[in-house]
Design a protein around this motif. Sequence first.
Motif, PDB file in Angstrom:
ATOM      1  N   THR A  79       0.849  -1.188   0.000  1.00 21.10           N
ATOM      2  CA  THR A  79       0.000   0.000   0.000  1.00 21.10           C
ATOM      3  C   THR A  79       0.884   1.239   0.000  1.00 21.10           C
ATOM      4  O   THR A  79       1.808   1.358   0.810  1.00 21.10           O
ATOM      5  N   ASN A  80       0.598   2.157  -0.915  1.00 24.17           N
ATOM      6  CA  ASN A  80       1.353   3.398  -1.016  1.00 24.17           C
ATOM      7  C   ASN A  80       0.808   4.380   0.018  1.00 24.17           C
ATOM      8  O   ASN A  80      -0.294   4.905  -0.116  1.00 24.17           O
ATOM      9  N   THR A  81       1.566   4.611   1.050  1.00 27.30           N
ATOM     10  CA  THR A  81       1.156   5.551   2.101  1.00 27.30           C
ATOM     11  C   THR A  81       1.808   6.920   1.927  1.00 27.30           C
ATOM     12  O   THR A  81       1.628   7.799   2.779  1.00 27.30           O
ATOM     13  N   GLY A  82       2.593   7.094   0.850  1.00 27.27           N
ATOM     14  CA  GLY A  82       3.278   8.357   0.618  1.00 27.27           C
ATOM     15  C   GLY A  82       2.459   9.287  -0.266  1.00 27.27           C
ATOM     16  O   GLY A  82       1.297   9.041  -0.569  1.00 27.27           O
ATOM     17  N   GLY A  83       3.123  10.353  -0.692  1.00 26.28           N
ATOM     18  CA  GLY A  83       2.436  11.356  -1.495  1.00 26.28           C
ATOM     19  C   GLY A  83       2.772  11.298  -2.963  1.00 26.28           C
ATOM     20  O   GLY A  83       2.236  12.099  -3.743  1.00 26.28           O
ATOM     21  N   SER A  84       3.660  10.407  -3.402  1.00 26.39           N
ATOM     22  CA  SER A  84       4.068  10.319  -4.808  1.00 26.39           C
ATOM     23  C   SER A  84       3.685   8.967  -5.376  1.00 26.39           C
ATOM     24  O   SER A  84       3.673   7.953  -4.666  1.00 26.39           O
ATOM     25  N   THR A  85       3.416   8.918  -6.644  1.00 26.58           N
ATOM     26  CA  THR A  85       3.083   7.669  -7.320  1.00 26.58           C
ATOM     27  C   THR A  85       4.334   6.808  -7.453  1.00 26.58           C
ATOM     28  O   THR A  85       5.423   7.308  -7.781  1.00 26.58           O
TER      29      THR A  85
END
Length: 766
Positions: A79-85
């Motif tokens: 799961t991407n929990t950051g702000g960038s793709t």
Amino acid sequence: MAEAAETQETPSAAACRWSRHLATLLTGVALLLGLVQLPAAPAARAEPSGSRPVDVSVHTLTPAAPKQDDTLTVSGTVTNTGGSTVTDAHVGLRVGSQINSRVDADETGSRSPSGTDGSEIGKHTQKIDKLPPGAGRDFSISLPVKDLDLSRDGVYQLGVSLSGRTADQGYERVLGITQTLLTWQPSAIEGKKTQLTFLWPLISATHLTARTESDQQQTPIFPNDDLAAELAPGGRLQQLVALGKDLPITWVIDPDLLATVEAMTKSYRVGGPDGRTTPGRGQAVAKQWLSQLQTAVSGDQVVALPFGDPDLASLAHHGKDVPGSLSHLQSATELASTTVDTILGVKPRTDFAWPVDGAVDSSIIDVATSAGAHNVIARSDSFRDRTSYSPTAARQIGSGNTAVVADARMSTGFQGDLVRAGEYSLAVQRFVAQSLLVNRQAPDNERSIVVAPQRMPTASQAQAMAAAIKALSDNRWTQPVNLGDAAAAKPDPDANQQVPGTGSYPESLREQELSTKAFQEIQKTQSTLDGFKVILTSQDRVVTPFGSAIMREMSASWRGDRKGAAEFREAVQSYLYGLTRRVELIKKSDVTLSGRSATIPITVHNGLLQGIEGLHLVLESSQTNRLQVDRSQPVKINGGQNQSVKFETRANANGPVRVTARLYTAEGQPYGDPVVFTVHVTSITPMVLIVIAGGVLLLVLAGLRIYIKRKRSAARATEGGEPGADGEGPDDGGPGDDRPARPGDPAPDTGSRDTEPSGSGEKVEH
């Protein structure tokens, strides 16, 4: 000379070395000044854990303990929990260092990985599509175990990572990683196998009070129908039975749960907030659950806790000073055996006690063994050992008693929220790893290890426990044994056999205990029951439900719920008090008593369905000199009827007298409330006085008349004795003639003669 040659440096080599140092220095300066930028790294490399924007969760790792020819499958989510793709991403596996410490095994997965991530197994990866912020993807990687290139048997850290690029940093790097444990023991060990005992608890919160409907069947009334949900398919208790039937375990059962479920198999009611009841709907699931449990326990060892699972620590620390409290533990132990045998058809072991969390001290041991439990299930964080290995569970603690010390790490390994797949999987892997690490501590010593998990595991916790036990089913380094065998194992001479002192009991657990006041209230209910049952003709109808309810009041399930425990005790006491009030004296108005003696009736009401006997009704006069009463009359009344008890009274003087009527048991104990009324004594009324006065007057007049008549008769006799008084001679020989008779006098006339009628008759009216 050789060593000198290896260390000697030529001038040209030195120049090259200095040129490299200069280049490095210039590059560092450029970086600091922002004049240059490093090129993209050719391979993923580690970043500080706090900068990794992707969360990796491992949901399954199968098999949990693979063999040489197995295929290992690791699945989960990223799961991407950051702000960038995240782009150009893939998931890979990394074999880390081998773990030899049980502490390190516990900490693996509970903290962010530190140090190097290990080398990625390059040919076994899975590509991940573009991962926008907040998005998640599933993954599943399968590979032959031999490709992991595990060098030797043991426990390894297994990293699962996601590598890729982000817009702000275009080179490939590790964007997220998590670690789990991989237990590698491809074949049976050459040393001694660990004897492993796993307790499987069937315990629930209290669901049944003493309240029943007022019918001959005594239909039970449940406070709620929550237990039906636990018994239904997918419910906590249903899962425990379904999972446990195929496992090598020892069942630990609270007989109260069996009795409660058995009550649900028949007609029962559920109470509502307005006092009304509705039909219970759990009959079908209750019958099915009991049937499945009877099949599941067949052939396994069953340990029955005392009925209601009493809180032994609370009894030891607060209850033993309240007279009568410890007697409930003996009763609960005796009831346990008959309950399990009757419902399951199994003869259980009742010689085991299990304090909450296995925390013990000397007072708890004393209380636990007082009712015949010669084996106390403790935990190793209470019995602290100084050995470098985990010793055998059994400890001889004196007086013929044994402490069975469960392994704390393995026993607490399934706590927490295991609904999350990642936590579930890690719990299973930790347990399997811990079992091998325990064995490797002392492979030449045969040891018996006991696992005592939490008392009421959730459905997900039970599933994790079952998965962990099944992972050890091939018995490569463990061998299952029941609790009885574990308790009988030869103790380790180096193990701690000293029972902890009372000051060592954890304060966090002590704060959850039942208070002394709670046990005083419990004894108050027991005293009320003792005073009530002696008057009943069918005592079991009351003693059985209330005796069970009193045992439930001491249950360990009330830990952390003092309010709920207090409300339960209050409900039981109030209901019992209400039943006792159904046998009562009917209130009586004041009485006016005419006459010297009379009968006073007192009415006793029996509102119970069963008859009562053994009571005596006592009537007491506050002024016995004015009013005397019969003091005692026996009372025996059928159910739902009244009885009028009559008392004879004797009045001695006029005036009001306060009279008290009260019921007493055969032992002389007062029963119920007294009834007080006033008797107005008027034993000599005005009419009676008139009658008596008239009678006295008549008597006086009659006496006076008789006196006058006799007076007149005497006067006439005197007048007749004087010569010539009336031309007649003396009355010769007549009455009153005192002269002596002379010869020749005529004989007295003794014949009958007509007499003058007497005066009117004399009467006394009563």
